[in-house]
Design an enzyme around this catalytic site. Structure first.
Site, PDB file in Angstrom:
ATOM      1  N   HIS A  72      -5.341  14.066   2.201  1.00 13.15           N
ATOM      2  CA  HIS A  72      -6.175  14.672   1.162  1.00 13.15           C
ATOM      3  C   HIS A  72      -6.295  13.711  -0.019  1.00 13.15           C
ATOM      4  O   HIS A  72      -5.290  13.341  -0.610  1.00 13.15           O
ATOM      5  CB  HIS A  72      -5.556  15.972   0.656  1.00 13.15           C
ATOM      6  CG  HIS A  72      -5.626  17.096   1.643  1.00 13.15           C
ATOM      7  ND1 HIS A  72      -5.208  18.366   1.359  1.00 13.15           N
ATOM      8  CD2 HIS A  72      -6.086  17.121   2.914  1.00 13.15           C
ATOM      9  CE1 HIS A  72      -5.408  19.133   2.411  1.00 13.15           C
ATOM     10  NE2 HIS A  72      -5.925  18.391   3.374  1.00 13.15           N
ATOM     11  N   TYR A 201      -5.458  25.436  -6.015  1.00 10.55           N
ATOM     12  CA  TYR A 201      -4.476  26.091  -6.885  1.00 10.55           C
ATOM     13  C   TYR A 201      -5.241  27.011  -7.830  1.00 10.55           C
ATOM     14  O   TYR A 201      -6.079  26.518  -8.592  1.00 10.55           O
ATOM     15  CB  TYR A 201      -3.727  25.052  -7.719  1.00 10.55           C
ATOM     16  CG  TYR A 201      -2.744  24.216  -6.939  1.00 10.55           C
ATOM     17  CD1 TYR A 201      -1.395  24.540  -6.941  1.00 10.55           C
ATOM     18  CD2 TYR A 201      -3.157  23.096  -6.217  1.00 10.55           C
ATOM     19  CE1 TYR A 201      -0.484  23.776  -6.234  1.00 10.55           C
ATOM     20  CE2 TYR A 201      -2.244  22.329  -5.498  1.00 10.55           C
ATOM     21  CZ  TYR A 201      -0.909  22.676  -5.524  1.00 10.55           C
ATOM     22  OH  TYR A 201      -0.011  21.927  -4.823  1.00 10.55           O
ATOM     23  N   PRO A 293       8.083  25.417  -5.936  1.00 15.32           N
ATOM     24  CA  PRO A 293       7.249  24.704  -4.956  1.00 15.32           C
ATOM     25  C   PRO A 293       5.854  24.324  -5.461  1.00 15.32           C
ATOM     26  O   PRO A 293       5.098  23.678  -4.746  1.00 15.32           O
ATOM     27  CB  PRO A 293       7.137  25.709  -3.791  1.00 15.32           C
ATOM     28  CG  PRO A 293       7.439  27.030  -4.393  1.00 15.32           C
ATOM     29  CD  PRO A 293       8.352  26.803  -5.540  1.00 15.32           C
ATOM     30  N   LYS A 297       7.121  19.207  -4.426  1.00 10.12           N
ATOM     31  CA  LYS A 297       7.972  18.028  -4.628  1.00 10.12           C
ATOM     32  C   LYS A 297       9.304  18.076  -3.881  1.00 10.12           C
ATOM     33  O   LYS A 297       9.980  17.054  -3.774  1.00 10.12           O
ATOM     34  CB  LYS A 297       8.284  17.871  -6.131  1.00 10.12           C
ATOM     35  CG  LYS A 297       7.076  17.546  -6.982  1.00 10.12           C
ATOM     36  CD  LYS A 297       6.634  16.126  -6.767  1.00 10.12           C
ATOM     37  CE  LYS A 297       5.289  15.831  -7.343  1.00 10.12           C
ATOM     38  NZ  LYS A 297       4.403  15.101  -6.465  1.00 10.12           N
ATOM     39  N   TYR A 385       1.090  14.066  -8.993  1.00  8.35           N
ATOM     40  CA  TYR A 385       0.920  14.867  -7.777  1.00  8.35           C
ATOM     41  C   TYR A 385       1.091  14.015  -6.516  1.00  8.35           C
ATOM     42  O   TYR A 385       1.740  14.440  -5.559  1.00  8.35           O
ATOM     43  CB  TYR A 385      -0.454  15.552  -7.801  1.00  8.35           C
ATOM     44  CG  TYR A 385      -0.585  16.635  -6.764  1.00  8.35           C
ATOM     45  CD1 TYR A 385      -0.077  17.912  -6.989  1.00  8.35           C
ATOM     46  CD2 TYR A 385      -1.194  16.383  -5.546  1.00  8.35           C
ATOM     47  CE1 TYR A 385      -0.167  18.901  -6.036  1.00  8.35           C
ATOM     48  CE2 TYR A 385      -1.297  17.366  -4.576  1.00  8.35           C
ATOM     49  CZ  TYR A 385      -0.780  18.629  -4.830  1.00  8.35           C
ATOM     50  OH  TYR A 385      -0.873  19.598  -3.869  1.00  8.35           O
TER      51      TYR A 385
HETATM   52  C1  LIG Z   1      11.736  29.088   1.876  1.00  8.46           C
HETATM   53  C2  LIG Z   1      11.474  27.701   1.360  1.00  8.46           C
HETATM   54  C3  LIG Z   1      10.145  27.239   1.222  1.00  8.46           C
HETATM   55  C4  LIG Z   1       9.896  25.957   0.744  1.00  8.46           C
HETATM   56  N1  LIG Z   1       8.596  25.537   0.579  1.00  8.46           N
HETATM   57  C5  LIG Z   1       8.364  24.307   0.086  1.00  8.46           C
HETATM   58  C6  LIG Z   1       7.051  23.828  -0.109  1.00  8.46           C
HETATM   59  O1  LIG Z   1       6.083  24.503   0.176  1.00  8.46           O
HETATM   60  N2  LIG Z   1       6.891  22.572  -0.609  1.00  8.46           N
HETATM   61  C7  LIG Z   1       7.969  21.774  -0.924  1.00  8.46           C
HETATM   62  O2  LIG Z   1       7.805  20.629  -1.347  1.00  8.46           O
HETATM   63  N3  LIG Z   1       9.215  22.204  -0.760  1.00  8.46           N
HETATM   64  C8  LIG Z   1       9.431  23.433  -0.261  1.00  8.46           C
HETATM   65  N4  LIG Z   1      10.686  23.860  -0.089  1.00  8.46           N
HETATM   66  C9  LIG Z   1      11.735  22.937  -0.449  1.00  8.46           C
HETATM   67  C10 LIG Z   1      11.994  21.938   0.672  1.00  8.46           C
HETATM   68  O3  LIG Z   1      11.940  22.558   1.912  1.00  8.46           O
HETATM   69  C11 LIG Z   1      13.352  21.333   0.387  1.00  8.46           C
HETATM   70  O4  LIG Z   1      13.285  20.707  -0.881  1.00  8.46           O
HETATM   71  C12 LIG Z   1      13.820  20.337   1.421  1.00  8.46           C
HETATM   72  O5  LIG Z   1      14.070  20.982   2.649  1.00  8.46           O
HETATM   73  C13 LIG Z   1      15.088  19.642   0.928  1.00  8.46           C
HETATM   74  O6  LIG Z   1      15.705  18.953   1.970  1.00  8.46           O
HETATM   75  P1  LIG Z   1      17.288  18.818   2.002  1.00  8.46           P
HETATM   76  O7  LIG Z   1      17.568  18.043   3.225  1.00  8.46           O
HETATM   77  O8  LIG Z   1      17.766  18.335   0.701  1.00  8.46           O
HETATM   78  O9  LIG Z   1      17.842  20.309   2.126  1.00  8.46           O
HETATM   79  P2  LIG Z   1      17.678  21.362   3.298  1.00  8.46           P
HETATM   80  O10 LIG Z   1      16.341  21.265   3.929  1.00  8.46           O
HETATM   81  O11 LIG Z   1      18.100  22.666   2.740  1.00  8.46           O
HETATM   82  O12 LIG Z   1      18.725  20.861   4.392  1.00  8.46           O
HETATM   83  C14 LIG Z   1      20.107  21.045   4.230  1.00  8.46           C
HETATM   84  C15 LIG Z   1      20.753  21.142   5.593  1.00  8.46           C
HETATM   85  O13 LIG Z   1      22.153  21.291   5.432  1.00  8.46           O
HETATM   86  C16 LIG Z   1      22.622  22.297   6.300  1.00  8.46           C
HETATM   87  N5  LIG Z   1      23.840  22.868   5.740  1.00  8.46           N
HETATM   88  C17 LIG Z   1      23.965  23.774   4.753  1.00  8.46           C
HETATM   89  N6  LIG Z   1      25.243  24.049   4.506  1.00  8.46           N
HETATM   90  C18 LIG Z   1      25.961  23.306   5.372  1.00  8.46           C
HETATM   91  C19 LIG Z   1      27.345  23.171   5.614  1.00  8.46           C
HETATM   92  N7  LIG Z   1      28.248  23.868   4.913  1.00  8.46           N
HETATM   93  N8  LIG Z   1      27.744  22.320   6.587  1.00  8.46           N
HETATM   94  C20 LIG Z   1      26.844  21.605   7.306  1.00  8.46           C
HETATM   95  N9  LIG Z   1      25.512  21.712   7.122  1.00  8.46           N
HETATM   96  C21 LIG Z   1      25.066  22.539   6.161  1.00  8.46           C
HETATM   97  C22 LIG Z   1      21.472  23.281   6.375  1.00  8.46           C
HETATM   98  O14 LIG Z   1      21.531  24.083   7.544  1.00  8.46           O
HETATM   99  C23 LIG Z   1      20.263  22.344   6.373  1.00  8.46           C
HETATM  100  O15 LIG Z   1      19.883  21.958   7.673  1.00  8.46           O
HETATM  101  C24 LIG Z   1      10.967  25.115   0.388  1.00  8.46           C
HETATM  102  C25 LIG Z   1      12.276  25.578   0.525  1.00  8.46           C
HETATM  103  C26 LIG Z   1      12.543  26.857   1.003  1.00  8.46           C
HETATM  104  C27 LIG Z   1      13.959  27.339   1.121  1.00  8.46           C
END
Ligand SMILES: Cc1cc2nc3c(=O)[nH]c(=O)nc-3n(C[C@H](O)[C@H](O)[C@H](O)COP(=O)(O)OP(=O)(O)OC[C@H]3O[C@@H](n4cnc5c(N)ncnc54)[C@H](O)[C@@H]3O)c2cc1C
Length: 392
Positions: A72, A201, A293, A297, A385
């Site tokens: 986009h 948006y 969200p 980011k 953005y």
């Molecule tokens: C419902 C929802 C909708 C979202 N929508 C958007 C969006 O539209 N746009 C956007 O930019 N961001 C969105 N986000 C945010 C985005 O998905 C996250 O910022 C991103 O997934 C971050 O990645 P991460 O690897 O840091 O954390 P996570 O994706 O949370 O990964 C962490 C991992 O650690 C694992 N874990 C947790 N605890 C333990 C433990 N004790 N031991 C071992 N493993 C563990 C979890 O199972 C998971 O697999 C959304 C988040 C949620 C919850």
């Protein structure tokens, strides 16, 4: 078992870090609480910044996002049915965003991890880091075959907001900055074409709406809702009626209604903990920070953190220099705060707050009018953005 780095969590932060460390010749093991199927199926983010896509290409996992991702070159802001376009191609040096679901990113990361023999242990319960303030930390967990222990040089806490890592840092060593918003997002998927070829948006008297997508035939739509709402309160008809009203204008007439699935309500939060390092533990991604969200980011910030961390660890193992690891928290937080600001600003600009009065509403409308009329303001929006440069 022994590895140079133990990574807790196989979400985007943990898996990108595992690939980056492998590229740098650093041995890592990833420990994940959930099953692989669960992690890959999670419906979450869907908008990738330019630097995230560039990194996927560099790591040799960019083939499918290049083929299937929807690039986009702009986005639209709608105000009470009237709209204007922000053109990234013109304002952000040709940078763009790519619509590609987080679950697709996870599939690509996992498939490449298999091919590269990256060691990921799924369904590791009760994962616990130990000795983080010593030179010889270790991590324990339970597997279906019994208790396990991994010795390592460093632990990367990539285990999201509810993970175990952040809690290992003593209270006095951590400062938490937090803002909870007084509303949530009701999100749905529907197997129908999106109402616009780019994201819309919408700031409406009745609240925010976002028209997004996952593919040319699958829509991802959101409505600002009350935190007291339950999913059962929103029938498909009620959802589409409200969505059409808030998106408004010609977009409303192009909405294709269809059965919704993956219906969920998510609270909105800004959260940062500092520092992002304690002893031999580094936090990355949602373990250290959350953004609402609105600016898309979250996933991109997680990727940006682990680029900085992998660079720092690469330099340490290659040259013995601690400069990178010692500067990790400051360098990562510098970019985190800018993304927090943008996400907070866009949330404030586009949502209806419960105690808003006429003056607050006029401030929103004036800011949107300024954005519409000022190339400088649109440039600042576009630059943030599509994603600020990585600070490595
Ligand atoms: C419902 C929802 C909708 C979202 N929508 C958007 C969006 O539209 N746009 C956007 O930019 N961001 C969105 N986000 C945010 C985005 O998905 C996250 O910022 C991103 O997934 C971050 O990645 P991460 O690897 O840091 O954390 P996570 O994706 O949370 O990964 C962490 C991992 O650690 C694992 N874990 C947790 N605890 C333990 C433990 N004790 N031991 C071992 N493993 C563990 C979890 O199972 C998971 O697999 C959304 C988040 C949620 C919850």
């Amino acid at each position: 078992m022994r590895a140079q780095v133990a990574i807790i969590g196989a979400g985007p932060a943990g898996m990108f870090l595992a690939h980056l460390l492998r590229e740098a010749g650093i041995d890592a093991v990833v420990l994940e609480l959930r099953s692989r199927e669960y992690v890959v199926a999670r419906v979450r983010a869907g908008v990738l910044e330019q630097s995230t896509v560039d990194l996927m290409r560099r790591l040799g996992i960019g083939e499918r996002v290049g083929r299937e991702g929807m690039v986009h070159a702009g986005t639209t802001l709608a105000v009470d049915g009237d709209s204007f376009h922000v053109d990234f191609a013109e304002l952000a040096n040709g940078a763009a965003i790519t619509v590609y679901g987080q679950s697709e990113v996870m599939k690509d990361l996992n498939q490449a991890a298999d091919e590269r023999h990256i060691h990921v242990i799924y369904e590791a319960s009760d994962v616990r880091p130990h000795g983080l303030d010593t030179d010889t930390p270790w991590v324990t967990w339970n597997s279906p075959h019994g208790a396990r222990r991994l010795e390592c040089d460093f632990v990367a806490g990539c285990d999201g907001f509810h993970g175990v890592s952040r809690g290992c840092i003593p209270h006095g060593a951590l400062t938490v900055f937090e803002r909870a918003y007084p509303f949530g997002w009701l999100g749905v998927l529907a197997e129908v074409p999106p109402c616009n070829h780019e994201l819309v948006y919408a700031n409406h008297e009745r609240g925010f709406a976002l028209a997004s997508m996952r593919s040319p035939t699958r829509s991802r739509c959101y409505l600002q809702c009350s935190l007291q709402d339950r999913i059962e309160d929103w029938s498909d008809d009620a959802f589409w009626d409200e969505f059409a009203l808030r998106i408004g204008g010609s977009f409303a007439s192009r909405i294709t209604r269809g059965p919704t699935f993956e219906k969920s309500i998510a609270p909105l939060r800004s959260f940062v903990c500092a520092p992002m390092r304690w002893g031999r533990l580094f936090l990355a991604g949602d373990a250290a920070h959350i953004v609402p969200p609105t600016g898309a980011k979250g996933l991109n910030l997680a990727v940006a953190d682990v680029v900085v961390l992998a660079n720092a660890l690469g330099r340490l193992y290659a040259t013995g220099s601690c400069e990178g690891v010692d500067g990790y928290s400051d360098r990562a937080l510098a970019r985190v705060w800018k993304a927090e600001r943008f996400s907070w600003w866009l949330t404030n600009l586009t949502h209806r707050f419960p105690h808003m009065d006429g003056f607050d509403r006029q401030m929103q409308l004036a800011e949107l009018a300024y954005l519409r009329s000022s190339r400088a303001a649109r440039s600042a929006f576009a630059e943030n953005y599509v994603g600020l440069p990585l600070e490595v």
